[in-house]
Design a protein around this motif. Structure first.
Motif, mmCIF file in Angstrom:
data_model
loop_
_atom_site.group_PDB
_atom_site.id
_atom_site.type_symbol
_atom_site.label_atom_id
_atom_site.label_comp_id
_atom_site.label_asym_id
_atom_site.label_seq_id
_atom_site.Cartn_x
_atom_site.Cartn_y
_atom_site.Cartn_z
ATOM 1 N N ALA A 76 0.829 -1.208 0.000
ATOM 2 C CA ALA A 76 0.000 0.000 0.000
ATOM 3 C C ALA A 76 0.865 1.260 0.000
ATOM 4 O O ALA A 76 0.523 2.254 -0.654
ATOM 5 C CB ALA A 76 -0.939 -0.001 1.197
ATOM 6 N N LEU A 77 1.968 1.237 0.708
ATOM 7 C CA LEU A 77 2.863 2.397 0.722
ATOM 8 C C LEU A 77 3.459 2.655 -0.660
ATOM 9 O O LEU A 77 3.651 3.810 -1.050
ATOM 10 C CB LEU A 77 3.961 2.213 1.773
ATOM 11 N N LYS A 80 0.744 4.445 -2.547
ATOM 12 C CA LYS A 80 0.671 5.845 -2.120
ATOM 13 C C LYS A 80 1.779 6.655 -2.787
ATOM 14 O O LYS A 80 1.544 7.766 -3.261
ATOM 15 C CB LYS A 80 0.770 5.954 -0.602
ATOM 16 N N CYS A 84 -1.591 7.408 -5.598
ATOM 17 C CA CYS A 84 -2.961 6.912 -5.443
ATOM 18 C C CYS A 84 -3.683 7.668 -4.337
ATOM 19 O O CYS A 84 -3.107 7.966 -3.293
ATOM 20 C CB CYS A 84 -2.960 5.418 -5.142
ATOM 21 N N ILE A 87 -7.045 3.341 -1.762
ATOM 22 C CA ILE A 87 -6.532 1.973 -1.867
ATOM 23 C C ILE A 87 -7.725 1.025 -1.820
ATOM 24 O O ILE A 87 -8.526 1.062 -0.876
ATOM 25 C CB ILE A 87 -5.573 1.615 -0.706
ATOM 26 N N HIS A 102 -4.741 1.751 6.326
ATOM 27 C CA HIS A 102 -5.176 3.143 6.506
ATOM 28 C C HIS A 102 -4.242 3.892 7.448
ATOM 29 O O HIS A 102 -3.841 5.026 7.170
ATOM 30 C CB HIS A 102 -6.609 3.196 7.029
ATOM 31 N N THR A 105 -0.939 4.657 5.586
ATOM 32 C CA THR A 105 -0.982 5.511 4.393
ATOM 33 C C THR A 105 -1.749 6.806 4.596
ATOM 34 O O THR A 105 -1.526 7.773 3.872
ATOM 35 C CB THR A 105 -1.631 4.775 3.208
ATOM 36 N N LEU A 107 -4.688 7.104 3.727
ATOM 37 C CA LEU A 107 -5.631 7.141 2.596
ATOM 38 C C LEU A 107 -6.916 6.387 2.930
ATOM 39 O O LEU A 107 -6.907 5.485 3.770
ATOM 40 C CB LEU A 107 -4.990 6.493 1.364
#
Length: 120
Positions: A76-77, A80, A84, A87, A102, A105, A107
């Protein structure tokens, strides 16, 4: 006959497109073939970046949920860093890592079960 029915990813994709508002969407999976089969489900013109959380599924199958979640966060990082805005977690099994993703990130993080419940 009057109950709504959704495809497994439909609500999450709709929600991701709405939240991203034209910015790139990150699609994170733990099973490589999903990153081939799922992108065509997104509307044309959506900017989609994909990432595989390598080893996460094996960790989960071995009962190591901490390693599973850590690999999801790592992937996920990367999404980011690619710009993005949202996610989307591609598998139901990834839903358990949503809070960790979450937190790492900052996000919005979408899961298929949560998006489906909100839409229904």
């Amino acid at each position: 006959p009057h109950l709504p029915v959704l495809k497994p990813n439909e609500a999450m994709i709709d929600e991701a497109v709405e939240l991203a508002a034209g910015a790139p969407i990150g699609l994170l999976a733990t099973f490589g073939p999903t990153l081939q089969s799922m992108p065509p489900e997104f509307p044309a013109g959506v900017v989609l970046h994909t990432a595989l959380a390598a080893g996460a599924l094996d960790a989960l199958n071995a009962g190591d949920v901490a390693a599973h979640d850590a690999r999801a966060v790592e992937a996920a990082l990367k999404l980011k860093a690619q710009g993005c805005a949202v996610i989307a977690l591609a598998q139901f099994s990834l839903a358990r890592a949503a809070a960790a993703v979450h937190a790492a990130t900052g996000l919005p993080v979408l899961t298929t079960p949560d998006s489906a419940i909100r839409k229904l």
